[in-house]
Write a protein that holds these residues in place. Structure first.
Motif, PDB file in Angstrom:
ATOM      1  N   SER A  51      12.655  -2.721  10.862  1.00 14.10           N
ATOM      2  CA  SER A  51      11.869  -3.817  11.425  1.00 14.10           C
ATOM      3  C   SER A  51      12.498  -5.154  11.061  1.00 14.10           C
ATOM      4  O   SER A  51      12.798  -5.415   9.893  1.00 14.10           O
ATOM      5  CB  SER A  51      10.432  -3.751  10.880  1.00 14.10           C
ATOM      6  N   SER A  52      12.683  -5.986  12.064  1.00 13.28           N
ATOM      7  CA  SER A  52      13.247  -7.315  11.821  1.00 13.28           C
ATOM      8  C   SER A  52      12.443  -8.352  12.611  1.00 13.28           C
ATOM      9  O   SER A  52      12.452  -8.335  13.843  1.00 13.28           O
ATOM     10  CB  SER A  52      14.720  -7.363  12.238  1.00 13.28           C
ATOM     11  N   PRO A  53      11.700  -9.216  11.934  1.00 12.01           N
ATOM     12  CA  PRO A  53      11.582  -9.296  10.479  1.00 12.01           C
ATOM     13  C   PRO A  53      10.705  -8.171   9.932  1.00 12.01           C
ATOM     14  O   PRO A  53       9.886  -7.589  10.662  1.00 12.01           O
ATOM     15  CB  PRO A  53      10.920 -10.657  10.277  1.00 12.01           C
ATOM     16  N   ALA A  54      10.856  -7.891   8.643  1.00 10.77           N
ATOM     17  CA  ALA A  54      10.065  -6.818   8.023  1.00 10.77           C
ATOM     18  C   ALA A  54       8.642  -7.272   7.747  1.00 10.77           C
ATOM     19  O   ALA A  54       7.697  -6.492   7.833  1.00 10.77           O
ATOM     20  CB  ALA A  54      10.741  -6.356   6.732  1.00 10.77           C
ATOM     21  N   ILE A  55       8.503  -8.550   7.413  1.00  6.87           N
ATOM     22  CA  ILE A  55       7.167  -9.071   7.091  1.00  6.87           C
ATOM     23  C   ILE A  55       6.490  -9.545   8.375  1.00  6.87           C
ATOM     24  O   ILE A  55       6.807 -10.603   8.918  1.00  6.87           O
ATOM     25  CB  ILE A  55       7.238 -10.218   6.066  1.00  6.87           C
ATOM     26  N   THR A  56       5.583  -8.723   8.875  1.00  3.78           N
ATOM     27  CA  THR A  56       4.765  -9.081  10.038  1.00  3.78           C
ATOM     28  C   THR A  56       3.324  -8.693   9.727  1.00  3.78           C
ATOM     29  O   THR A  56       3.065  -7.884   8.829  1.00  3.78           O
ATOM     30  CB  THR A  56       5.201  -8.334  11.312  1.00  3.78           C
ATOM     31  N   TYR A  57       2.396  -9.230  10.496  1.00  7.12           N
ATOM     32  CA  TYR A  57       0.991  -8.910  10.239  1.00  7.12           C
ATOM     33  C   TYR A  57       0.696  -7.457  10.597  1.00  7.12           C
ATOM     34  O   TYR A  57      -0.073  -6.778   9.897  1.00  7.12           O
ATOM     35  CB  TYR A  57       0.063  -9.853  11.006  1.00  7.12           C
ATOM     36  N   ASP A  58       1.300  -6.961  11.660  1.00  4.18           N
ATOM     37  CA  ASP A  58       1.116  -5.552  12.012  1.00  4.18           C
ATOM     38  C   ASP A  58       1.609  -4.644  10.894  1.00  4.18           C
ATOM     39  O   ASP A  58       0.995  -3.604  10.604  1.00  4.18           O
ATOM     40  CB  ASP A  58       1.854  -5.212  13.310  1.00  4.18           C
ATOM     41  N   ASN A  59       2.718  -5.032  10.266  1.00  3.42           N
ATOM     42  CA  ASN A  59       3.247  -4.219   9.178  1.00  3.42           C
ATOM     43  C   ASN A  59       2.345  -4.260   7.941  1.00  3.42           C
ATOM     44  O   ASN A  59       2.313  -3.297   7.163  1.00  3.42           O
ATOM     45  CB  ASN A  59       4.663  -4.657   8.816  1.00  3.42           C
ATOM     46  N   VAL A  60       1.620  -5.333   7.747  1.00  3.70           N
ATOM     47  CA  VAL A  60       0.616  -5.388   6.673  1.00  3.70           C
ATOM     48  C   VAL A  60      -0.417  -4.281   6.910  1.00  3.70           C
ATOM     49  O   VAL A  60      -0.752  -3.508   6.007  1.00  3.70           O
ATOM     50  CB  VAL A  60      -0.080  -6.764   6.618  1.00  3.70           C
ATOM     51  N   GLY A  61      -0.912  -4.201   8.149  1.00  3.97           N
ATOM     52  CA  GLY A  61      -1.884  -3.171   8.491  1.00  3.97           C
ATOM     53  C   GLY A  61      -1.316  -1.775   8.368  1.00  3.97           C
ATOM     54  O   GLY A  61      -1.982  -0.858   7.872  1.00  3.97           O
ATOM     55  N   LYS A  62      -0.070  -1.594   8.812  1.00  3.23           N
ATOM     56  CA  LYS A  62       0.563  -0.279   8.739  1.00  3.23           C
ATOM     57  C   LYS A  62       0.741   0.189   7.294  1.00  3.23           C
ATOM     58  O   LYS A  62       0.545   1.372   6.988  1.00  3.23           O
ATOM     59  CB  LYS A  62       1.918  -0.311   9.443  1.00  3.23           C
ATOM     60  N   ALA A  63       1.107  -0.721   6.422  1.00  3.28           N
ATOM     61  CA  ALA A  63       1.313  -0.351   5.019  1.00  3.28           C
ATOM     62  C   ALA A  63      -0.002   0.015   4.342  1.00  3.28           C
ATOM     63  O   ALA A  63      -0.106   1.038   3.653  1.00  3.28           O
ATOM     64  CB  ALA A  63       1.987  -1.502   4.271  1.00  3.28           C
ATOM     65  N   ILE A  64      -1.027  -0.805   4.547  1.00  4.65           N
ATOM     66  CA  ILE A  64      -2.330  -0.504   3.959  1.00  4.65           C
ATOM     67  C   ILE A  64      -2.866   0.808   4.520  1.00  4.65           C
ATOM     68  O   ILE A  64      -3.416   1.647   3.790  1.00  4.65           O
ATOM     69  CB  ILE A  64      -3.327  -1.652   4.210  1.00  4.65           C
ATOM     70  N   GLY A  65      -2.665   1.021   5.826  1.00  4.22           N
ATOM     71  CA  GLY A  65      -3.105   2.267   6.452  1.00  4.22           C
ATOM     72  C   GLY A  65      -2.398   3.477   5.876  1.00  4.22           C
ATOM     73  O   GLY A  65      -3.023   4.531   5.659  1.00  4.22           O
ATOM     74  N   ALA A  66      -1.103   3.361   5.618  1.00  2.20           N
ATOM     75  CA  ALA A  66      -0.346   4.472   5.040  1.00  2.20           C
ATOM     76  C   ALA A  66      -0.903   4.854   3.672  1.00  2.20           C
ATOM     77  O   ALA A  66      -0.973   6.047   3.324  1.00  2.20           O
ATOM     78  CB  ALA A  66       1.131   4.090   4.918  1.00  2.20           C
ATOM     79  N   TYR A  67      -1.297   3.866   2.909  1.00  2.91           N
ATOM     80  CA  TYR A  67      -1.910   4.111   1.602  1.00  2.91           C
ATOM     81  C   TYR A  67      -3.283   4.771   1.770  1.00  2.91           C
ATOM     82  O   TYR A  67      -3.594   5.784   1.123  1.00  2.91           O
ATOM     83  CB  TYR A  67      -2.031   2.786   0.851  1.00  2.91           C
ATOM     84  N   GLU A  68      -4.096   4.262   2.673  1.00  3.58           N
ATOM     85  CA  GLU A  68      -5.443   4.802   2.873  1.00  3.58           C
ATOM     86  C   GLU A  68      -5.420   6.222   3.433  1.00  3.58           C
ATOM     87  O   GLU A  68      -6.383   6.981   3.243  1.00  3.58           O
ATOM     88  CB  GLU A  68      -6.255   3.895   3.803  1.00  3.58           C
ATOM     89  N   ARG A  69      -4.342   6.606   4.091  1.00  2.91           N
ATOM     90  CA  ARG A  69      -4.249   7.955   4.644  1.00  2.91           C
ATOM     91  C   ARG A  69      -4.012   9.017   3.562  1.00  2.91           C
ATOM     92  O   ARG A  69      -3.907  10.214   3.861  1.00  2.91           O
ATOM     93  CB  ARG A  69      -3.164   8.020   5.718  1.00  2.91           C
ATOM     94  N   LEU A  70      -3.968   8.589   2.327  1.00  4.72           N
ATOM     95  CA  LEU A  70      -3.911   9.519   1.193  1.00  4.72           C
ATOM     96  C   LEU A  70      -5.271   9.630   0.499  1.00  4.72           C
ATOM     97  O   LEU A  70      -5.424  10.389  -0.456  1.00  4.72           O
ATOM     98  CB  LEU A  70      -2.853   9.060   0.179  1.00  4.72           C
TER      99      LEU A  70
END
Length: 332
Positions: free
Chosen positions: A164-183
């Protein structure tokens, strides 16, 4: 000798009754599907980087306007995914309009929030950050700017989103938190029963399960989460006392959606009060009584309520400690 024979006969009868009770439970177990299983942190380097970024962001108070509130403030990973409050406290001491539901097992729900306005945990995660009465950031752009201003986050995002370029995006914030919550999966004693261990529940808990099924509670609280998979009218038989919040109607504007809410999962229900979207019941026994009256048109006896509560307590599970753990440190 005669007494010994009588005692042995009695024990045999009790054993037959126990087997019979277990056999009567077996057909009902298919209603609830497959047992939940504990999840582990991923082995893959990129996947682990994504989850660990999500863990950090989930606990990151700097995602709020005044640096005082994180996702974990209302959905504590060490407190069954809730804060135990009737209404959570947001920015500037604002009280949220609905009780904060648990984040545990939520990724398996049909949708997120009481009114189902977000389809996934990834989309849900982005909502409270921008909500004026919650974390109160003014815009997605402001969130990205704030994260970019914290030097250590650049490397974390690039490790989690290498393509991802740029790596820091608002969608990526959601994706990262979601990846954590999926555990966030919490197997319990009930899952041992679903796996075939009929002795996992005691007789009182089995009676509660029977009453739960035969009374019609499973009409809505079905599947292995015992809820979370459909919408239902609150006050189906007897009108709900609090009519101020009309549920999904606020989203869809359809008359038929008035007082419809997502049916909550009953996983960990023992630990996630106060209950209902309006936090109107403090005790689980009261919540069972209220549901029987308003949804089923029934009045349970004290013994029936006690048995159902005993069953519901078998749904209390634990999040894997390695997943529940708070971040060891935050980026500077």
């Amino acid at each position: 000798m005669f007494l010994r024979v009588m005692v042995l006969a009695l024990i045999g009868q009790l054993s037959l009754l126990e087997i019979s009770a277990d056999d009567s439970i077996k057909p009902w177990l298919t209603i609830f599907g497959k047992p939940l299983k504990t999840l582990e942190l991923p082995k893959d380097k990129v996947a682990l980087s994504l989850v660990e970024l999500g863990r950090t962001l989930y606990h990151e108070k700097r995602l709020s306007r005044d640096n005082s509130i994180s996702c974990n403030s209302c959905h504590d990973t060490k407190a069954f995914g809730v804060d135990g409050e009737k209404f959570s406290v947001g920015f500037n001491n604002h009280l949220t309009g609905r009780n904060s539901p648990t984040s545990f097992n939520a990724f398996m729900h049909v949708s997120q929030f009481w009114d189902g306005r977000a389809p996934t945990v990834e989309e849900q995660a982005k909502g409270p950050i921008l909500a004026g009465g919650e974390m109160a950031m003014p815009s997605a752009e402001a969130v990205v700017k704030k994260i970019n201003g914290i030097k250590g986050y650049k490397d974390l995002f690039e490790a989690a989103f290498p393509n991802s370029s740029p790596a820091i995006t608002y969608d990526n914030v959601g994706k990262a938190i979601g990846a954590y919550e999926r555990l966030f999966v919490t197997p319990s004693k009930f899952d041992k029963l679903l796996a075939g261990e009929l002795s996992a529940l005691n007789e009182k808990q089995k009676r509660g399960l029977k009453k739960f099924v035969t009374s019609g509670c499973v009409t809505c609280h079905t599947g292995n989460l015992l809820g979370g998979n459909i919408y239902q009218k609150l006050g189906l038989v007897k009108p709900w006392p609090n009519q101020k919040d009309q549920g999904r109607f606020a989203i869809t504007k359809k008359e038929q959606d008035k007082m419809f809410f997502k049916v909550p999962s009953l996983r960990n229900i023992e630990k996630t009060g106060p209950y209902f979207h309006d936090g109107s019941s403090e005790k689980l026994s009261e919540a069972v009584e209220v549901m029987a009256r308003h949804q089923l048109g029934r009045e349970f006896s004290k013994e029936e309520i006690s048995d159902i509560v005993a069953f519901l307590k078998t749904l209390t599970g634990k999040l894997n400690p390695s997943i529940a753990a708070y971040p060891e440190k935050f980026p500077d």
